[in-house]
Design a protein around this motif. Structure first.
Motif, PDB file in Angstrom:
ATOM      1  N   THR A   7      53.321  22.419 -82.722  1.00 30.37           N
ATOM      2  CA  THR A   7      53.701  22.019 -84.076  1.00 30.37           C
ATOM      3  C   THR A   7      55.048  21.318 -84.128  1.00 30.37           C
ATOM      4  N   GLY A   8      55.897  21.558 -83.137  1.00 28.98           N
ATOM      5  CA  GLY A   8      57.226  20.946 -83.152  1.00 28.98           C
ATOM      6  C   GLY A   8      57.257  19.537 -82.587  1.00 28.98           C
ATOM      7  N   ALA A   9      56.383  19.233 -81.639  1.00 25.39           N
ATOM      8  CA  ALA A   9      56.372  17.896 -81.029  1.00 25.39           C
ATOM      9  C   ALA A   9      56.111  16.794 -82.062  1.00 25.39           C
ATOM     10  N   PRO A  10      55.144  16.952 -82.985  1.00 31.61           N
ATOM     11  CA  PRO A  10      54.948  15.896 -83.994  1.00 31.61           C
ATOM     12  C   PRO A  10      56.175  15.679 -84.872  1.00 31.61           C
ATOM     13  N   LEU A  11      56.930  16.749 -85.148  1.00 37.03           N
ATOM     14  CA  LEU A  11      58.133  16.590 -85.956  1.00 37.03           C
ATOM     15  C   LEU A  11      59.166  15.733 -85.229  1.00 37.03           C
ATOM     16  N   LEU A  12      59.250  15.899 -83.929  1.00 41.21           N
ATOM     17  CA  LEU A  12      60.168  15.076 -83.143  1.00 41.21           C
ATOM     18  C   LEU A  12      59.724  13.614 -83.167  1.00 41.21           C
ATOM     19  N   VAL A  13      58.413  13.387 -83.106  1.00 41.65           N
ATOM     20  CA  VAL A  13      57.891  12.015 -83.205  1.00 41.65           C
ATOM     21  C   VAL A  13      58.254  11.409 -84.565  1.00 41.65           C
ATOM     22  N   LEU A  14      58.090  12.188 -85.629  1.00 44.77           N
ATOM     23  CA  LEU A  14      58.447  11.704 -86.960  1.00 44.77           C
ATOM     24  C   LEU A  14      59.937  11.383 -87.065  1.00 44.77           C
ATOM     25  N   TYR A  15      60.753  12.247 -86.482  1.00 41.45           N
ATOM     26  CA  TYR A  15      62.206  12.067 -86.572  1.00 41.45           C
ATOM     27  C   TYR A  15      62.648  10.808 -85.829  1.00 41.45           C
ATOM     28  N   ILE A  16      62.156  10.633 -84.616  1.00 36.30           N
ATOM     29  CA  ILE A  16      62.516   9.440 -83.847  1.00 36.30           C
ATOM     30  C   ILE A  16      62.030   8.182 -84.561  1.00 36.30           C
ATOM     31  N   GLY A  17      60.817   8.234 -85.096  1.00 38.93           N
ATOM     32  CA  GLY A  17      60.289   7.089 -85.824  1.00 38.93           C
ATOM     33  C   GLY A  17      61.086   6.786 -87.075  1.00 38.93           C
ATOM     34  N   ALA A  18      61.526   7.834 -87.782  1.00 41.33           N
ATOM     35  CA  ALA A  18      62.322   7.629 -88.990  1.00 41.33           C
ATOM     36  C   ALA A  18      63.649   6.951 -88.661  1.00 41.33           C
ATOM     37  N   LEU A  19      64.250   7.330 -87.551  1.00 38.18           N
ATOM     38  CA  LEU A  19      65.505   6.683 -87.150  1.00 38.18           C
ATOM     39  C   LEU A  19      65.261   5.236 -86.739  1.00 38.18           C
ATOM     40  N   LEU A  20      64.135   4.986 -86.062  1.00 33.33           N
ATOM     41  CA  LEU A  20      63.802   3.606 -85.711  1.00 33.33           C
ATOM     42  C   LEU A  20      63.545   2.762 -86.960  1.00 33.33           C
ATOM     43  N   ALA A  21      63.009   3.382 -88.002  1.00 33.36           N
ATOM     44  CA  ALA A  21      62.779   2.678 -89.266  1.00 33.36           C
ATOM     45  C   ALA A  21      64.051   2.565 -90.099  1.00 33.36           C
TER      46      ALA A  21
END
Length: 318
Positions: free
Chosen positions: A167-181
């Motif tokens: 459950t934590g890995a997708p949150l990390l994907v979202l966080y990295i993507g949000a910073l890239l955006a």
């Protein structure tokens, strides 16, 4: 045909043969003591801490099929990919459309994908404990040096850690993507922290429930079906009754009914304290007072699952 067993005379003769690596000493009454070369262990005693770490590591690896056959890796790795894929898609959409926010909040993500989490738990919780019960290997763990509490804590921590990774890995994907955006760093970091708290509670709650249900039966198939039933039937019943209460205008009852299902417990906590939105009818969020009750019930269920596991393994002859 199997060879005929040696007589005591032949064993004595063979054991006393020069160069065989054994020695024979006489004993009263015509008996003989044969030294067959076993040596005393003089190495380090690693103790309970090492045994706990080993049991935790092996249980965590086993949840993802590591160290096992390729067939055992297929389902957990597939479910892990399914958990991360929607997050990756959301990130891609946010980057290319230059959105001002993510489509789904961090603390809400796991609630949306509860079915995937339930399948993972149903597949891996019985694998973690049912085989030990089925093959009666539990007493071997406790011959030395660990005790009942070490076994329960290691299994509980390993299952919770496996769910936290899921459950934590997708949150990390979202966080990295949000910073890239190029979304706001402070807001995204706060959202990630809230999401991590949410999935920690979910992991502990689901791990406890899954292990308690799985430890009831040594049959893995029964354990899988029981875990799925415990997660889905209460959720379906609560959702239906909440819908009826909302249609009848009893909005206060909608919030309290969420106390009777594992996933709605987490939903109530995250929507009240962790900045998430609720999946209750019309998006109703429990009041602050009700939110504290949700949190207390969640913690009580986690503690109760631990106590039930300790009791279960006391009855298992440990």
């Amino acid at each position: 045909m199997s060879p005929e067993p040696k007589t005591s005379a032949s064993v004595t003769s063979a054991s006393a043969t020069p160069g065989s690596g054994t020695s024979v000493s006489a004993a009263p009454g015509g008996a003989y003591i044969h030294n067959i070369g076993y040596r005393h262990y003089d190495g380090p005693r690693l103790g309970r801490a090492y045994a706990r770490r080993s049991l935790f590591s092996q249980s965590l690896r086993g949840a993802y099929g590591l160290g096992r056959s390729a067939k055992s890796k297929a389902l957990p790795m597939l479910l892990f990919a399914v958990m991360c894929l929607p997050a990756a898609i959301m990130v891609a959409v946010a980057v290319f459309t230059k959105a001002g926010s993510l489509p789904v909040g961090y603390s809400r993500y796991a609630v949306y994908l509860q079915a995937v989490i339930g399948l993972f738990l149903a597949a891996q919780a019985p694998q973690s404990v049912s085989r030990d019960l089925r093959f009666k290997s539990i007493p071997l763990y406790f011959s030395r040096p660990i005790e009942r509490v070490d076994y329960v804590v290691s299994k509980f921590a390993a299952m919770a850690s496996a769910l936290f990774i899921l459950t934590g890995a997708p949150l990390l994907v979202l966080y990295i993507g949000a910073l890239l955006a190029k979304l706001d760093f402070v807001d995204q970091t706060k959202g990630l922290a809230q999401g991590v708290v949410s999935v920690v509670l979910l992991s502990l709650l689901f791990a406890g429930i899954g292990l308690v249900v799985s430890a009831v039966t040594p049959r893995r198939g029964f354990g899988v079906a029981a875990v799925i039933a415990v997660l889905t039937i209460p959720y379906g019943a609560v959702s239906a009754v909440q819908g009826i209460a909302f249609v009848q205008g009893n909005e206060a009852a909608v919030g309290w009914l969420g106390l009777f299902s594992p996933i709605t417990l987490i939903d109530g906590v995250q929507s009240t304290f962790l900045g998430g939105t609720s999946s209750f009818p019309n998006g109703l969020t429990p009041s602050t007072g009700a939110g504290f009750v949700y949190l207390l019930v969640t913690l009580a269920v986690i503690a109760g699952c631990y106590a039930l596991l300790m009791r279960r393994y006391r009855k298992a002859g440990l």
